[in-house]
Design a protein around this motif. Structure first.
Motif, PDB file in Angstrom:
ATOM      1  N   ASP A   1      43.351 -40.648  -9.360  1.00  0.00           N
ATOM      2  CA  ASP A   1      44.109 -40.636  -8.115  1.00  0.00           C
ATOM      3  C   ASP A   1      44.314 -39.213  -7.617  1.00  0.00           C
ATOM      4  O   ASP A   1      44.240 -38.947  -6.420  1.00  0.00           O
ATOM      5  CB  ASP A   1      45.461 -41.325  -8.295  1.00  0.00           C
ATOM      6  CG  ASP A   1      45.329 -42.815  -8.512  1.00  0.00           C
ATOM      7  OD1 ASP A   1      44.356 -43.410  -8.015  1.00  0.00           O
ATOM      8  OD2 ASP A   1      46.200 -43.390  -9.180  1.00  0.00           O
ATOM      9  N   PHE A   2      44.551 -38.292  -8.540  1.00  0.00           N
ATOM     10  CA  PHE A   2      44.731 -36.892  -8.168  1.00  0.00           C
ATOM     11  C   PHE A   2      43.440 -36.346  -7.551  1.00  0.00           C
ATOM     12  O   PHE A   2      43.469 -35.687  -6.513  1.00  0.00           O
ATOM     13  CB  PHE A   2      45.147 -36.084  -9.397  1.00  0.00           C
ATOM     14  CG  PHE A   2      45.678 -34.718  -9.076  1.00  0.00           C
ATOM     15  CD1 PHE A   2      46.961 -34.560  -8.579  1.00  0.00           C
ATOM     16  CD2 PHE A   2      44.893 -33.594  -9.274  1.00  0.00           C
ATOM     17  CE1 PHE A   2      47.460 -33.297  -8.284  1.00  0.00           C
ATOM     18  CE2 PHE A   2      45.378 -32.334  -8.981  1.00  0.00           C
ATOM     19  CZ  PHE A   2      46.659 -32.180  -8.484  1.00  0.00           C
ATOM     20  N   ALA A   3      42.312 -36.662  -8.170  1.00  0.00           N
ATOM     21  CA  ALA A   3      41.010 -36.232  -7.640  1.00  0.00           C
ATOM     22  C   ALA A   3      40.759 -36.861  -6.271  1.00  0.00           C
ATOM     23  O   ALA A   3      40.243 -36.200  -5.359  1.00  0.00           O
ATOM     24  CB  ALA A   3      39.893 -36.598  -8.615  1.00  0.00           C
ATOM     25  N   TYR A   4      41.132 -38.131  -6.119  1.00  0.00           N
ATOM     26  CA  TYR A   4      40.973 -38.807  -4.826  1.00  0.00           C
ATOM     27  C   TYR A   4      41.781 -38.082  -3.754  1.00  0.00           C
ATOM     28  O   TYR A   4      41.291 -37.834  -2.656  1.00  0.00           O
ATOM     29  CB  TYR A   4      41.421 -40.273  -4.934  1.00  0.00           C
ATOM     30  CG  TYR A   4      41.443 -40.975  -3.611  1.00  0.00           C
ATOM     31  CD1 TYR A   4      40.294 -41.573  -3.108  1.00  0.00           C
ATOM     32  CD2 TYR A   4      42.601 -41.008  -2.830  1.00  0.00           C
ATOM     33  CE1 TYR A   4      40.293 -42.197  -1.870  1.00  0.00           C
ATOM     34  CE2 TYR A   4      42.614 -41.624  -1.599  1.00  0.00           C
ATOM     35  CZ  TYR A   4      41.463 -42.222  -1.122  1.00  0.00           C
ATOM     36  OH  TYR A   4      41.477 -42.827   0.105  1.00  0.00           O
ATOM     37  N   LEU A   5      43.039 -37.732  -4.066  1.00  0.00           N
ATOM     38  CA  LEU A   5      43.879 -37.030  -3.089  1.00  0.00           C
ATOM     39  C   LEU A   5      43.318 -35.656  -2.748  1.00  0.00           C
ATOM     40  O   LEU A   5      43.401 -35.224  -1.592  1.00  0.00           O
ATOM     41  CB  LEU A   5      45.317 -36.901  -3.587  1.00  0.00           C
ATOM     42  CG  LEU A   5      46.153 -38.171  -3.571  1.00  0.00           C
ATOM     43  CD1 LEU A   5      47.556 -37.890  -4.113  1.00  0.00           C
ATOM     44  CD2 LEU A   5      46.224 -38.775  -2.181  1.00  0.00           C
ATOM     45  N   GLN A   6      42.735 -34.967  -3.713  1.00  0.00           N
ATOM     46  CA  GLN A   6      42.125 -33.663  -3.427  1.00  0.00           C
ATOM     47  C   GLN A   6      40.985 -33.822  -2.423  1.00  0.00           C
ATOM     48  O   GLN A   6      40.898 -33.068  -1.451  1.00  0.00           O
ATOM     49  CB  GLN A   6      41.617 -33.011  -4.711  1.00  0.00           C
ATOM     50  CG  GLN A   6      42.738 -32.478  -5.575  1.00  0.00           C
ATOM     51  CD  GLN A   6      42.214 -31.883  -6.862  1.00  0.00           C
ATOM     52  OE1 GLN A   6      41.475 -32.511  -7.608  1.00  0.00           O
ATOM     53  NE2 GLN A   6      42.614 -30.652  -7.135  1.00  0.00           N
ATOM     54  N   ASP A   7      40.140 -34.803  -2.650  1.00  0.00           N
ATOM     55  CA  ASP A   7      39.026 -35.053  -1.742  1.00  0.00           C
ATOM     56  C   ASP A   7      39.543 -35.471  -0.364  1.00  0.00           C
ATOM     57  O   ASP A   7      39.077 -34.986   0.663  1.00  0.00           O
ATOM     58  CB  ASP A   7      38.115 -36.132  -2.320  1.00  0.00           C
ATOM     59  CG  ASP A   7      36.959 -36.445  -1.398  1.00  0.00           C
ATOM     60  OD1 ASP A   7      36.157 -35.544  -1.109  1.00  0.00           O
ATOM     61  OD2 ASP A   7      36.872 -37.609  -0.950  1.00  0.00           O
ATOM     62  N   PHE A   8      40.532 -36.359  -0.342  1.00  0.00           N
ATOM     63  CA  PHE A   8      41.103 -36.852   0.911  1.00  0.00           C
ATOM     64  C   PHE A   8      41.736 -35.700   1.694  1.00  0.00           C
ATOM     65  O   PHE A   8      41.526 -35.563   2.902  1.00  0.00           O
ATOM     66  CB  PHE A   8      42.127 -37.941   0.596  1.00  0.00           C
ATOM     67  CG  PHE A   8      42.618 -38.691   1.798  1.00  0.00           C
ATOM     68  CD1 PHE A   8      41.844 -39.671   2.389  1.00  0.00           C
ATOM     69  CD2 PHE A   8      43.869 -38.427   2.343  1.00  0.00           C
ATOM     70  CE1 PHE A   8      42.292 -40.375   3.498  1.00  0.00           C
ATOM     71  CE2 PHE A   8      44.328 -39.119   3.445  1.00  0.00           C
ATOM     72  CZ  PHE A   8      43.536 -40.096   4.028  1.00  0.00           C
ATOM     73  N   TYR A   9      42.496 -34.850   1.004  1.00  0.00           N
ATOM     74  CA  TYR A   9      43.134 -33.683   1.623  1.00  0.00           C
ATOM     75  C   TYR A   9      42.083 -32.798   2.282  1.00  0.00           C
ATOM     76  O   TYR A   9      42.226 -32.386   3.438  1.00  0.00           O
ATOM     77  CB  TYR A   9      43.928 -32.900   0.574  1.00  0.00           C
ATOM     78  CG  TYR A   9      44.522 -31.623   1.091  1.00  0.00           C
ATOM     79  CD1 TYR A   9      45.778 -31.614   1.687  1.00  0.00           C
ATOM     80  CD2 TYR A   9      43.832 -30.414   0.993  1.00  0.00           C
ATOM     81  CE1 TYR A   9      46.336 -30.437   2.172  1.00  0.00           C
ATOM     82  CE2 TYR A   9      44.378 -29.238   1.477  1.00  0.00           C
ATOM     83  CZ  TYR A   9      45.627 -29.254   2.059  1.00  0.00           C
ATOM     84  OH  TYR A   9      46.165 -28.094   2.554  1.00  0.00           O
TER      85      TYR A   9
END
Length: 120
Positions: A81-89
């Motif tokens: 989820d943290f990696a997903y948020l980094q990509d999304f950001y």
């Protein structure tokens, strides 16, 4: 109209202390202050990698029905989820959209699509 907030769905989701799962959220575009002010935080000064935790706690405006988002919640996210948020950001702040730019492998035509989390 200029979009400043973007909805997302975490691949796994945050599990709160009561065992409730929170996957749906909203992230707003970041400001210069969002990226600069955390540099004054002692946690960031002692560990520069903590900057992204503070940054996400500022720009994630909603996650499920949690009353507020703080660094402790961001720390509790699964790595996926943290990696997903980094990509999304990066996507929303660099492109102004949450859509991915893709190319059809058959016709080579480019288009945009909204990614769906695994399991949907």
């Amino acid at each position: 109209m200029f979009q400043t907030e973007f909805e997302f769905t975490l691949p796994l989701g945050y599990v709160d202390p009561d065992g409730n799962l929170h996957r749906e959220g909203v992230m707003r575009l970041s400001t210069a202050a969002d990226e600069i002010l955390p540099l004054k935080d002692s946690r960031v000064q002692s560990n520069p990698a903590y900057l992204i935790v503070i940054l996400f706690s500022r720009v994630v405006t909603r996650l499920g029905n949690l009353p507020q988002i703080n660094p402790k919640i961001i720390e509790g996210l699964y790595s996926a989820d943290f990696a997903y948020l980094q990509d999304f950001y990066n996507r929303i702040n660099e492109n102004g959209t949450s859509a991915l730019k893709v190319v059809c492998p058959h016709c080579q035509k480019g288009f945009e699509m909204e990614p769906k989390p695994r399991g949907e």
